[in-house]
Design an enzyme around this catalytic site. Structure first.
Site, PDB file in Angstrom:
ATOM      1  N   ASP A 176       1.293 -11.230   7.170  1.00 16.83           N
ATOM      2  CA  ASP A 176       1.883 -10.452   6.127  1.00 16.83           C
ATOM      3  C   ASP A 176       3.019  -9.763   6.536  1.00 16.83           C
ATOM      4  O   ASP A 176       3.881  -9.226   5.564  1.00 16.83           O
ATOM      5  CB  ASP A 176       0.963  -9.427   5.898  1.00 16.83           C
ATOM      6  CG  ASP A 176       0.469  -8.461   7.142  1.00 16.83           C
ATOM      7  OD1 ASP A 176      -0.227  -9.147   7.960  1.00 16.83           O
ATOM      8  OD2 ASP A 176       0.712  -7.356   6.820  1.00 16.83           O
TER       9      ASP A 176
ATOM     10  N   GLY B  59       0.717  -1.492  -0.004  1.00 16.64           N
ATOM     11  CA  GLY B  59       0.142   0.018   0.238  1.00 16.64           C
ATOM     12  C   GLY B  59       0.703   1.303  -0.279  1.00 16.64           C
ATOM     13  O   GLY B  59       0.230   2.419  -0.086  1.00 16.64           O
TER      14      GLY B  59
ATOM     15  N   ASP C 296      -2.543   6.991   2.728  1.00 13.10           N
ATOM     16  CA  ASP C 296      -1.817   8.038   1.602  1.00 13.10           C
ATOM     17  C   ASP C 296      -0.443   7.403   0.878  1.00 13.10           C
ATOM     18  O   ASP C 296      -0.149   8.263   0.097  1.00 13.10           O
ATOM     19  CB  ASP C 296      -1.420   9.187   2.277  1.00 13.10           C
ATOM     20  CG  ASP C 296      -0.412   9.022   3.588  1.00 13.10           C
ATOM     21  OD1 ASP C 296       0.451   7.931   3.397  1.00 13.10           O
ATOM     22  OD2 ASP C 296      -0.226   9.805   4.409  1.00 13.10           O
ATOM     23  N   GLY C 297      -0.089   6.207   1.156  1.00 14.81           N
ATOM     24  CA  GLY C 297       0.962   5.732   0.322  1.00 14.81           C
ATOM     25  C   GLY C 297       2.322   6.302   0.528  1.00 14.81           C
ATOM     26  O   GLY C 297       3.198   6.057   0.207  1.00 14.81           O
TER      27      GLY C 297
ATOM     28  N   ASP D 285       9.666  -5.839   8.148  1.00 17.69           N
ATOM     29  CA  ASP D 285       8.656  -4.940   8.533  1.00 17.69           C
ATOM     30  C   ASP D 285       9.030  -4.505   9.813  1.00 17.69           C
ATOM     31  O   ASP D 285       8.295  -5.024  10.593  1.00 17.69           O
ATOM     32  CB  ASP D 285       7.325  -5.448   8.160  1.00 17.69           C
ATOM     33  CG  ASP D 285       6.781  -5.295   6.824  1.00 17.69           C
ATOM     34  OD1 ASP D 285       7.267  -4.158   5.979  1.00 17.69           O
ATOM     35  OD2 ASP D 285       5.825  -5.916   6.258  1.00 17.69           O
TER      36      ASP D 285
END
Length: 491
Positions: A254, A94, A127-128, A264
């Site tokens: 994920d 995303g 919002d990326g 992550d």
């Protein structure tokens, strides 16, 4: 040695040659203006990139998403995942875009993954973008884990901007160029399992096997062997987290790498005082991902990837994968803790010796990293020389009780103090990335555009086991304010 420039990097994107159901082709949304916050020469060496390239404006623009590098083929990868135990689909990249893969002169492949690169169809309500705060945290912790010898993604560089990004408050946007041999996750397999798309599941498994597990060969049981490998790697990884006192904070499927890499870095944390209930994520209100729960969550996650691969393997393989994980995790953890205690032989009673020490450390609020580092100086001949260890405990008699047993255990295997100290110093770090150290670096960067502390920490943590006298203060426990830092998933 042959080095590469930005224009001559050997770019490819094998993942983009899979059917388009696996990803979205999307261009990064670059910053209008950008600048280099930090460049990582050791990560650059992995792709043979000339460090002088970081001085070029074109480098800043390419790593800030404004300039597309020759041969790159940007995509946002599709995946799903269990988030805090609940299946969510689709998720996908995303705010990150896979620029492509670079092969070095040894034939090794490294993904270049641009985090904070703008909107994709997987952004949902986001919002990326990424913010400077979160990118600094990931940049530094990836390098800290690598220095500790723990499998991890790496980061090539960190690019800053003047773009405003809204989180709890307005912050400045940034981009991180993350590197890994692959960014395929447990959740990448889950999305096709839950969609009942067996053909795509098999295509993905065949791709991962060919690219990353060629030594497994082929044959009817290759998927079962792959699952066993994933379970073992995950078990060893989480044992390493436990041994250094580190908590991931968001062990959703994920966020679990199919290669057994730490992936992550969000609300992570190295423990200061030993506390099994340590929760690094302010958003984790029920402590699902607390430090003490990580081994069990690893088991849960391996069950999830086993289920996702169930159309390709036998039921016995699905049921057996979590047990393979647990055996690997427990054995690795036992071996690592034996080494941290300076014990060369496994003997009956060692597990109780270790558990009693950790219980004593917990009840006395003893600093986890500093105590194990100091334990290497334990003196078998003169108990008075161990006062610096004893003084870390309010319960002095409790420590004496444990120290007598430890002394007897060392004698039983004829341990030599100087030799044992050298071994223990090689596995008990002097320096870890404490949250307060990251916070100092973040505040200097955000308030003054002073990035020197980021670079100083990166260099320090490349050698966490070495005495670095000029950096002695970085081994200190946190000040009172440093114990109150709150980290969440919001970035």
């Amino acid at each position: 040695m042959h080095v590469q420039t930005l224009e001559t990097l050997n770019f490819d994107n094998t993942y983009a040659r899979l059917p388009e159901v696996f990803y979205e082709r999307v261009m990064p949304t670059g910053f209008e203006t950008s600048h280099l916050v930090s460049f990582n020469p050791s990560a650059a060496a992995l792709i043979d990139l000339d460090p002088d390239e970081a001085k070029r404006r074109e480098f800043h623009e390419a790593m800030g998403g404004k300039l597309l590098m020759p041969g790159s083929d940007p995509i946002a990868m599709l995946y799903a995942g269990h988030q805090f135990g609940h299946y969510v689909s689709p998720l996908g990249d995303g705010r990150a875009i896979l620029l492509g893969e670079v092969r070095n002169r040894r034939g090794e492949k490294w993904d270049l993954h641009l985090k904070g690169a703008g909107l994709t169809r997987f952004s949902r309500d986001g919002d990326g973008r990424a913010v400077l705060r979160s990118t600094i945290r990931e940049y530094l912790c990836g390098e800290a884990m690598h220095g500790l010898g723990i499998p991890t993604t790496r980061s090539l560089c960190l690019i800053g901007s003047d773009e405003a990004v809204l989180r709890e408050s307005v912050e400045t946007g940034a981009m991180l160029v993350r590197m890994a041999p692959s960014h395929v996750r447990f959740g990448t397999f889950e999305v096709f399992f839950y969609r009942r798309q067996r053909e795509h599941l098999k295509t993905l498994a065949d791709y991962v096997l060919a690219q990353h597990f060629p030594r497994l060969g082929d044959g009817p049981d290759v998927y079962a062997r792959f699952l066993r490998e994933v379970a073992e790697r995950t078990g060893r990884l989480i044992a390493q987290w436990q041994a250094v006192g580190w908590a991931h904070g968001v062990m959703n499927t994920d966020n679990m790498s199919i290669l057994g890499l730490t992936l992550d870095y969000g609300p992570y944390g190295f423990m200061d005082d030993f506390n099994p209930g340590f929760i690094p994520n302010h958003s984790d209100r029920h402590g699902r991902y607390s430090f003490q729960n990580q081994p069990d969550i690893g088991y849960w996650n391996v069950r999830a990837i086993a289920q996702a691969l169930s159309p390709l393997v036998e039921e016995a393989d699905v049921l057996g994968a979590p047990e393979i994980y647990e055996a690997a995790m427990q054995q690795t953890y036992a071996d690592l803790m034996q080494a941290k205690l300076g014990l060369r032989e496994a003997r009956e009673g060692d597990d109780k010796l270790r558990r009693d020490l950790l219980a004593l450390m917990q009840s006395n609020h003893v600093d986890y990293t500093n105590f194990f580092r100091a334990l290497g100086t334990f003196n078998q001949e003169a108990s008075s020389a161990n006062a610096h260890l004893r003084d870390q405990f309010l319960d002095r008699e409790g420590f004496d009780w444990w120290a007598d047993r430890y002394h007897a255990r060392l004698k039983a295997e004829h341990s030599v103090d100087a030799e044992r100290k050298a071994r223990m110093d090689a596995c008990n770090p002097k320096y870890v990335l404490r949250n307060y150290l990251v916070q100092i670096a973040i505040e200097r960067a955000a308030r003054h555009r002073d990035y020197s502390e980021i670079n100083r920490l990166r260099e320090l943590l490349n050698r966490p086991f070495d005495d670095q006298p000029e950096m002695h203060e970085y081994a200190a426990p946190p000040p009172d304010w440093g114990k109150q830092i709150v980290v969440s998933c919001s970035s």
